[in-house]
Write a protein that holds these residues in place. Structure first.
Motif, mmCIF file in Angstrom:
data_model
loop_
_atom_site.group_PDB
_atom_site.id
_atom_site.type_symbol
_atom_site.label_atom_id
_atom_site.label_comp_id
_atom_site.label_asym_id
_atom_site.label_seq_id
_atom_site.Cartn_x
_atom_site.Cartn_y
_atom_site.Cartn_z
ATOM 1 N N SER A 190 -38.914 -29.006 14.219
ATOM 2 C CA SER A 190 -37.979 -28.562 15.243
ATOM 3 C C SER A 190 -37.110 -29.736 15.676
ATOM 4 O O SER A 190 -37.630 -30.811 15.986
ATOM 5 N N SER A 191 -35.792 -29.545 15.669
ATOM 6 C CA SER A 191 -34.892 -30.645 16.011
ATOM 7 C C SER A 191 -33.582 -30.098 16.548
ATOM 8 O O SER A 191 -33.127 -29.021 16.154
ATOM 9 N N HIS A 192 -32.951 -30.870 17.460
ATOM 10 C CA HIS A 192 -31.596 -30.564 17.885
ATOM 11 C C HIS A 192 -30.568 -31.188 16.946
ATOM 12 O O HIS A 192 -29.375 -30.888 17.038
ATOM 13 N N LEU A 193 -31.010 -32.077 16.062
ATOM 14 C CA LEU A 193 -30.096 -32.819 15.197
ATOM 15 C C LEU A 193 -29.904 -32.062 13.887
ATOM 16 O O LEU A 193 -30.783 -32.016 13.037
ATOM 17 N N LEU A 194 -28.720 -31.474 13.736
ATOM 18 C CA LEU A 194 -28.458 -30.641 12.566
ATOM 19 C C LEU A 194 -28.575 -31.423 11.266
ATOM 20 O O LEU A 194 -29.012 -30.885 10.245
ATOM 21 N N ASP A 195 -28.183 -32.714 11.288
ATOM 22 C CA ASP A 195 -28.218 -33.472 10.044
ATOM 23 C C ASP A 195 -29.648 -33.668 9.552
ATOM 24 O O ASP A 195 -29.896 -33.714 8.350
ATOM 25 N N GLU A 196 -30.625 -33.748 10.475
ATOM 26 C CA GLU A 196 -32.018 -33.883 10.065
ATOM 27 C C GLU A 196 -32.495 -32.621 9.358
ATOM 28 O O GLU A 196 -33.121 -32.687 8.296
ATOM 29 N N ILE A 197 -32.207 -31.476 9.944
ATOM 30 C CA ILE A 197 -32.604 -30.204 9.336
ATOM 31 C C ILE A 197 -31.882 -30.020 8.002
ATOM 32 O O ILE A 197 -32.476 -29.592 7.008
ATOM 33 N N ASP A 198 -30.597 -30.369 7.975
ATOM 34 C CA ASP A 198 -29.764 -30.169 6.783
ATOM 35 C C ASP A 198 -30.286 -30.964 5.590
ATOM 36 O O ASP A 198 -30.318 -30.479 4.465
ATOM 37 N N THR A 199 -30.688 -32.209 5.814
ATOM 38 C CA THR A 199 -31.104 -33.065 4.703
ATOM 39 C C THR A 199 -32.578 -32.919 4.366
ATOM 40 O O THR A 199 -32.979 -33.232 3.243
ATOM 41 N N LEU A 200 -33.390 -32.413 5.304
ATOM 42 C CA LEU A 200 -34.832 -32.429 5.121
ATOM 43 C C LEU A 200 -35.415 -31.077 4.711
ATOM 44 O O LEU A 200 -36.336 -31.027 3.884
ATOM 45 N N CYS A 201 -34.878 -29.996 5.264
ATOM 46 C CA CYS A 201 -35.558 -28.703 5.175
ATOM 47 C C CYS A 201 -35.101 -27.865 3.977
ATOM 48 O O CYS A 201 -33.978 -28.009 3.489
ATOM 49 N N ASP A 202 -35.999 -26.978 3.554
ATOM 50 C CA ASP A 202 -35.682 -25.988 2.516
ATOM 51 C C ASP A 202 -35.074 -24.738 3.152
ATOM 52 O O ASP A 202 -34.147 -24.140 2.613
ATOM 53 N N GLU A 203 -35.648 -24.342 4.274
ATOM 54 C CA GLU A 203 -35.194 -23.165 5.005
ATOM 55 C C GLU A 203 -35.214 -23.477 6.495
ATOM 56 O O GLU A 203 -35.884 -24.415 6.937
ATOM 57 N N ALA A 204 -34.483 -22.668 7.269
ATOM 58 C CA ALA A 204 -34.469 -22.846 8.723
ATOM 59 C C ALA A 204 -34.152 -21.516 9.376
ATOM 60 O O ALA A 204 -33.618 -20.595 8.742
ATOM 61 N N VAL A 205 -34.500 -21.413 10.661
ATOM 62 C CA VAL A 205 -34.075 -20.262 11.459
ATOM 63 C C VAL A 205 -33.388 -20.781 12.710
ATOM 64 O O VAL A 205 -33.743 -21.842 13.243
ATOM 65 N N VAL A 206 -32.393 -20.038 13.156
ATOM 66 C CA VAL A 206 -31.751 -20.303 14.440
ATOM 67 C C VAL A 206 -32.372 -19.346 15.448
ATOM 68 O O VAL A 206 -32.335 -18.125 15.273
ATOM 69 N N ILE A 207 -32.970 -19.914 16.503
ATOM 70 C CA ILE A 207 -33.623 -19.119 17.543
ATOM 71 C C ILE A 207 -32.764 -19.170 18.796
ATOM 72 O O ILE A 207 -32.295 -20.236 19.200
ATOM 73 N N HIS A 208 -32.564 -18.014 19.391
ATOM 74 C CA HIS A 208 -31.771 -17.938 20.630
ATOM 75 C C HIS A 208 -32.322 -16.803 21.477
ATOM 76 O O HIS A 208 -32.552 -15.696 20.990
ATOM 77 N N ALA A 209 -32.576 -17.096 22.748
ATOM 78 C CA ALA A 209 -33.091 -16.095 23.694
ATOM 79 C C ALA A 209 -34.370 -15.441 23.182
ATOM 80 O O ALA A 209 -34.568 -14.232 23.344
ATOM 81 N N GLY A 210 -35.223 -16.243 22.547
ATOM 82 C CA GLY A 210 -36.512 -15.742 22.100
ATOM 83 C C GLY A 210 -36.471 -14.886 20.859
ATOM 84 O O GLY A 210 -37.473 -14.246 20.511
ATOM 85 N N LYS A 211 -35.349 -14.870 20.161
ATOM 86 C CA LYS A 211 -35.222 -14.058 18.951
ATOM 87 C C LYS A 211 -34.679 -14.906 17.806
ATOM 88 O O LYS A 211 -33.981 -15.897 18.033
ATOM 89 N N VAL A 212 -35.006 -14.497 16.586
ATOM 90 C CA VAL A 212 -34.431 -15.153 15.414
ATOM 91 C C VAL A 212 -33.009 -14.649 15.248
ATOM 92 O O VAL A 212 -32.779 -13.481 14.923
#
Length: 274
Positions: free
Chosen positions: A165-187
Motif C-alpha cells: 500500500s502506497s501513496h506514491l504512484l511511481d512505487e506501485i508502477d515500477t514494483l507491482c504486477d497488479e493494483a486496485v484503486v480503493i475509494h470510499a471503501g469500494k474497489v
C-alpha cells in the motif's frame, strides 16, 4: 463492501486517497477488525475465525509502526524474530545492516527514519508466505527508498506474496504486477500494470469517432479537456502497432497532438474524472 482476490505469488498494490479504506482492508485481512459482512481468507484461513493461523503465514508493517522505545534496536530485532514462528534473526540483522541502521541505539534515541528502517528489518526478515506493507517508505530518503524496494523485490523472488500500500504512484508502477484503486471503501478499479506497459494514450483534435468504427486495439477514453474537439484514445500495441494506430486516426481527419506511454498516473487520475 468490496470483492477482491489477490493472486498468490504476486506483488499487489493498494492505491487510494487518505480515508479510502486501504488500512481498514489490511486490518480486516489480518483479523484485527471484524467484517460487517462477508468473509476474508488468507492462504485458506478465515481471517475472523482463525486469525492466529493467518498471522503465522503473514508479516505486517503498519503505516505507523510502534516500537519499544526503552529497548535497543538489536533487542527489538531479536524480539520480533523470536515472536514469529517463521522469524529469521540472521536475515533480520542482514537487512538492518543493508539499510545502514545502527541498531545498538535505544529506539527512543533513533530518528523517525531509523525507526522505520528497524520496523522494515523486523518485517522483511520473517520467512512468511505473505508480507503486507502499509506505506513502507514513509520518512525515508530517496536512496533508502530504492534499497527498500529492492529488498521487497528480493522477498518476492523467494515466492512470497506482497501486498503493498502506497501513496506514491511511481512505487506501485515500477514494483507491482497488479493494483486496485480503493475509494470510499469500494474497489474503484482493478489495474493490470503489466498490461499498462503495452498501451499508449494518443491525444487528438477533431470530431470524436464513433466507437463502432474503431478497430480492435483502439478505444476512446474519458477526457477532462474543456476543448470540444479534444479527444484521447488508448492504443494496445499487441493488437495494433503504434504507427498503424496513428495512421488510422489521421485517415479519419484527426490531428494527433501528443503520444505517450500509458502509465499508472494516467489510469489513476481517470478513476476520479466526473
Amino acid at each position: 463492501s468490496m470483492s477482491l482476490t489477490i493472486p498468490r505469488g504476486s506483488i499487489f498494490g493498494l492505491l487510494g486517497p487518505n480515508g479510502a479504506g486501504k488500512t481498514t482492508l489490511i486490518r480486516t485481512t489480518l483479523g484485527y477488525l471484524k467484517p460487517s459482512g462477508g468473509s476474508v481468507a488468507v492462504m485458506g484461513f478465515n481471517a475472523h475465525t482463525d486469525s492466529c493461523s493467518v498471522r503465522t503465514v503473514t508479516s505486517y508493517l503498519p503505516a505507523e509502526a510502534k516500537l519499544f522505545r526503552m529497548m535497543r534496536g538489536n533487542e527489538v530485532l531479536e524480539l520480533f524474530a523470536a515472536l514469529h514462528p517463521k522469524g529469521n534473526l540472521d536475515r533480520t540483522r542482514a537487512i538492518a545492516q543493508r539499510l545502514q541502521l545502527d541498531y545498538s541505539r535505544h529506539v527512543g534515541l533513533m530518528s523517525t527514519g531509523m525507526r522505520q528502517k528497524l520496523a522494515i528489518a523486523c518485517v522483511l526478515g520473517i520467512d512468511s508466505e505473505v508480507v503486507i506493507l502499509d506505506e513502507p517508505t514513509a520518512n525515508l530518503d530517496p536512496q533508502v527508498r530504492g534499497e527498500v524496494l529492492q529488498l521487497v523485490r528480493e522477498t518476492h523472488q523467494r515466492g512470497t506474496t506482497i501486498i503493498f500500500s502506497s501513496h506514491l504512484l511511481d512505487e506501485i508502477d515500477t514494483l507491482c504486477d497488479e493494483a486496485v484503486v480503493i475509494h470510499a471503501g469500494k474497489v474503484q478499479r482493478s489495474i493490470n500494470i503489466n498490461r499498462l506497459r503495452q498501451q499508449y494514450v494518443i491525444e487528438t483534435l477533431g470530431q470524436k469517432l464513433d466507437a463502432s468504427i474503431l478497430p480492435d486495439g483502439i478505444a476512446l477514453q474519458p477526457n477532462n479537456s474543456d476543448h470540444d474537439t479534444a479527444q484521447t484514445y488508448r492504443l494496445t500495441i499487441d493488437r495494433m502497432s503504434l504507427e498503424e494506430g496513428i495512421r488510422f486516426l489521421q485517415r479519419h481527419a484527426l490531428s494527433v497532438k501528443h503520444v505517450a506511454p500509458l502509465d499508472l498516473r494516467n489510469e489513476y487520475a481517470s478513476c476520479f474524472l466526473s
